[in-house]
Design a protein around this motif. Structure first.
Motif, PDB file in Angstrom:
ATOM      1  N   PHE A 218       2.398  -2.840 -17.644  1.00 13.92           N
ATOM      2  CA  PHE A 218       2.062  -2.387 -16.237  1.00 13.92           C
ATOM      3  C   PHE A 218       2.084  -0.962 -16.567  1.00 13.92           C
ATOM      4  N   ALA A 219       3.450  -1.154 -16.025  1.00 15.95           N
ATOM      5  CA  ALA A 219       3.938   0.719 -16.412  1.00 15.95           C
ATOM      6  C   ALA A 219       3.667   2.064 -17.025  1.00 15.95           C
ATOM      7  N   VAL A 220       3.790   1.298 -18.102  1.00 20.09           N
ATOM      8  CA  VAL A 220       3.698   2.178 -19.574  1.00 20.09           C
ATOM      9  C   VAL A 220       1.793   2.359 -19.111  1.00 20.09           C
ATOM     10  N   ALA A 221       1.366   1.245 -19.133  1.00 18.51           N
ATOM     11  CA  ALA A 221      -0.555   1.554 -19.084  1.00 18.51           C
ATOM     12  C   ALA A 221      -0.606   2.542 -17.384  1.00 18.51           C
ATOM     13  N   SER A 222       0.077   2.508 -17.167  1.00 18.66           N
ATOM     14  CA  SER A 222       0.126   3.185 -15.802  1.00 18.66           C
ATOM     15  C   SER A 222       0.088   4.865 -16.289  1.00 18.66           C
ATOM     16  N   GLU A 223       0.999   4.968 -16.867  1.00 12.87           N
ATOM     17  CA  GLU A 223       1.635   6.070 -17.226  1.00 12.87           C
ATOM     18  C   GLU A 223       0.486   6.917 -18.057  1.00 12.87           C
ATOM     19  N   GLN A 224       0.206   5.825 -19.181  1.00 13.89           N
ATOM     20  CA  GLN A 224      -1.305   6.481 -20.122  1.00 13.89           C
ATOM     21  C   GLN A 224      -2.130   6.656 -19.181  1.00 13.89           C
ATOM     22  N   PHE A 225      -2.583   5.577 -18.679  1.00 15.09           N
ATOM     23  CA  PHE A 225      -4.241   5.919 -17.262  1.00 15.09           C
ATOM     24  C   PHE A 225      -3.339   7.548 -17.166  1.00 15.09           C
ATOM     25  N   PHE A 226      -2.764   8.282 -16.447  1.00 14.37           N
ATOM     26  CA  PHE A 226      -2.982   9.430 -15.800  1.00 14.37           C
ATOM     27  C   PHE A 226      -2.360  10.618 -17.114  1.00 14.37           C
ATOM     28  N   GLU A 227      -1.624  10.032 -17.679  1.00 10.12           N
ATOM     29  CA  GLU A 227      -1.153  10.723 -18.861  1.00 10.12           C
ATOM     30  C   GLU A 227      -2.002  11.792 -19.492  1.00 10.12           C
ATOM     31  N   THR A 228      -2.681  10.685 -20.263  1.00  6.90           N
ATOM     32  CA  THR A 228      -3.554  10.579 -21.324  1.00  6.90           C
ATOM     33  C   THR A 228      -4.634   9.540 -21.503  1.00  6.90           C
ATOM     34  N   PRO A 229      -5.191   9.526 -20.318  1.00 10.37           N
ATOM     35  CA  PRO A 229      -7.295   8.569 -20.479  1.00 10.37           C
ATOM     36  C   PRO A 229      -7.634   8.266 -21.124  1.00 10.37           C
ATOM     37  N   ALA A 230      -8.189   9.214 -21.839  1.00 10.37           N
ATOM     38  CA  ALA A 230      -9.090   9.076 -23.183  1.00 10.37           C
ATOM     39  C   ALA A 230      -8.067   8.170 -24.123  1.00 10.37           C
ATOM     40  N   ALA A 231      -6.837   8.311 -24.312  1.00 11.43           N
ATOM     41  CA  ALA A 231      -6.476   7.481 -25.529  1.00 11.43           C
ATOM     42  C   ALA A 231      -6.312   6.254 -25.086  1.00 11.43           C
ATOM     43  N   LEU A 232      -5.868   6.115 -24.314  1.00  9.97           N
ATOM     44  CA  LEU A 232      -6.337   4.385 -23.075  1.00  9.97           C
ATOM     45  C   LEU A 232      -7.319   4.033 -23.129  1.00  9.97           C
ATOM     46  N   GLN A 233      -8.319   4.924 -22.499  1.00 13.41           N
ATOM     47  CA  GLN A 233      -9.650   4.544 -22.594  1.00 13.41           C
ATOM     48  C   GLN A 233      -9.699   3.903 -24.068  1.00 13.41           C
ATOM     49  N   GLN A 234     -10.201   4.723 -25.071  1.00 13.31           N
ATOM     50  CA  GLN A 234     -10.611   4.335 -26.852  1.00 13.31           C
ATOM     51  C   GLN A 234      -9.819   2.537 -26.942  1.00 13.31           C
ATOM     52  N   HIS A 235      -8.507   3.357 -27.388  1.00 16.67           N
ATOM     53  CA  HIS A 235      -7.850   1.589 -27.615  1.00 16.67           C
ATOM     54  C   HIS A 235      -7.633   0.387 -26.856  1.00 16.67           C
ATOM     55  N   LEU A 236      -8.055   0.262 -25.276  1.00 18.59           N
ATOM     56  CA  LEU A 236      -7.881  -0.672 -24.770  1.00 18.59           C
ATOM     57  C   LEU A 236      -8.779  -0.273 -23.644  1.00 18.59           C
ATOM     58  N   PRO A 237      -9.579  -0.234 -23.536  1.00 21.76           N
ATOM     59  CA  PRO A 237     -10.946  -0.055 -23.052  1.00 21.76           C
ATOM     60  C   PRO A 237     -10.297  -1.251 -21.550  1.00 21.76           C
ATOM     61  N   GLU A 238     -10.366  -2.472 -21.628  1.00 22.68           N
ATOM     62  CA  GLU A 238     -10.319  -2.962 -20.420  1.00 22.68           C
ATOM     63  C   GLU A 238      -9.147  -2.574 -20.086  1.00 22.68           C
ATOM     64  N   VAL A 239      -8.005  -2.811 -20.063  1.00 23.37           N
ATOM     65  CA  VAL A 239      -6.875  -2.673 -19.485  1.00 23.37           C
ATOM     66  C   VAL A 239      -6.902  -0.858 -18.558  1.00 23.37           C
ATOM     67  N   TYR A 240      -7.817   0.119 -18.880  1.00 27.33           N
ATOM     68  CA  TYR A 240      -8.859   1.091 -18.741  1.00 27.33           C
ATOM     69  C   TYR A 240      -8.959   0.865 -17.233  1.00 27.33           C
ATOM     70  N   ARG A 241      -9.894   0.259 -17.893  1.00 24.81           N
ATOM     71  CA  ARG A 241     -11.052  -0.390 -16.479  1.00 24.81           C
ATOM     72  C   ARG A 241     -10.335  -1.183 -15.488  1.00 24.81           C
ATOM     73  N   GLN A 242      -9.957  -1.561 -15.620  1.00 15.71           N
ATOM     74  CA  GLN A 242      -8.831  -2.740 -14.092  1.00 15.71           C
ATOM     75  C   GLN A 242      -8.208  -1.133 -13.673  1.00 15.71           C
ATOM     76  N   LEU A 243      -7.305  -0.434 -14.697  1.00 14.77           N
ATOM     77  CA  LEU A 243      -6.467   0.517 -14.116  1.00 14.77           C
ATOM     78  C   LEU A 243      -7.503   1.593 -12.982  1.00 14.77           C
ATOM     79  N   GLU A 244      -8.273   1.607 -14.008  1.00 15.15           N
ATOM     80  CA  GLU A 244      -9.330   2.237 -12.752  1.00 15.15           C
ATOM     81  C   GLU A 244      -9.979   1.889 -12.000  1.00 15.15           C
ATOM     82  N   ARG A 245      -9.946   0.143 -11.246  1.00 18.34           N
ATOM     83  CA  ARG A 245     -10.221   0.140 -10.444  1.00 18.34           C
ATOM     84  C   ARG A 245      -9.078   0.185  -9.204  1.00 18.34           C
TER      85      ARG A 245
END
Length: 251
Positions: A217-244
């Protein structure tokens, strides 16, 4: 009445202890997630950072000195995750201890056989339940040199995760969020990444995420804010949950 009193206190703090414009612009230049915000959100972040500096004690140790610009930068990083949540999400703790570089805590661990081991592992950050956040200043400054990495956001994500107990990768979700969807997104990504790692494949996220669900969760949060396009591309479901959860669309 409570809301009016709180708003009055916020206005008083912002009026009495404003972040000077040069310091704020310097912080924006050094905080990539803040750079992507619109003007209104940057203004909100500035208010949160002002209140954060008023409420939290930044405590440099081992001879480290933090100037005003350093403190504003740290506050800007720290308030990115709560931009749409509010500073109340950081209630229950007070201090941020800042080391000049990686710190090496002395720990005692007992293995399954009952043997006690002394461990000393260099760390860039740590968050303690209702205790302090501990950071390496060298790693704070290194955020703009390591795409996807941000030790401040990482430790603040742990703090959010701990709001409903021990850090386990399952922070308190908002009322309209689905716990089953959260579990499915993170569990599915976890299993896939572990399988890819076992095959020697390069991972689209820092492998440290697979240390535990809390670290994921913490590492995904880092990527969500720092490199969001990469997270959305590679882990789209995780990205959507963090977006919510964070109530942000960071790009």
């Amino acid at each position: 009445m409570f809301d009016r009193l709180r708003n009055w206190r916020v206005r008083r703090v912002v009026t009495r202890h404003p972040i000077p414009e040069p310091l704020w612009q310097a912080a924006l230049r050094r905080c990539a997630p803040a750079q992507r915000l619109g003007a209104s959100d940057q203004a909100t972040l500035r208010v949160l950072a002002t209140l954060f500096l008023e409420q939290k004690s930044l405590e440099p140790v081992q001879g480290l000195e933090l100037g005003d610009a350093d403190r504003v930068l740290l506050a800007a990083h720290a308030c990115i995750p709560i931009l749409k949540l509010g500073l109340d999400w950081y209630d229950g703790w007070h201090s941020i201890i800042v080391y000049p570089d990686a710190f090496v805590p002395h720990r005692t661990q007992t293995d399954e056989a009952g043997v006690v081991h002394q461990t000393r592992t260099a760390m860039a950050g740590e968050a303690w339940g209702r205790g302090p956040v501990i950071l390496s200043w060298a790693d704070v400054l290194g955020a703009d040199r390591k795409p996807g990495h941000n030790v401040v956001i990482h430790e603040m994500a742990h703090k959010l995760d701990m709001l409903n107990g021990d850090a386990n990768g399952f922070p308190p979700l908002h009322r309209r969020m689905d716990r089953r969807a959260w579990s499915a997104a993170f569990s599915g990504a976890w299993d896939r990444l572990r399988d890819e790692r076992s095959k020697g494949l390069a991972l689209p996220i820092d492998p440290y995420a697979l240390e535990s669900p809390a670290e994921f969760f913490a590492v995904a949060s880092e990527q969500f804010f720092e490199t969001p396009a990469a997270l959305q591309q590679h882990l789209p479901e995780v990205y959507r949950q963090l977006e919510r959860f964070y109530r942000q669309h960071p790009f």
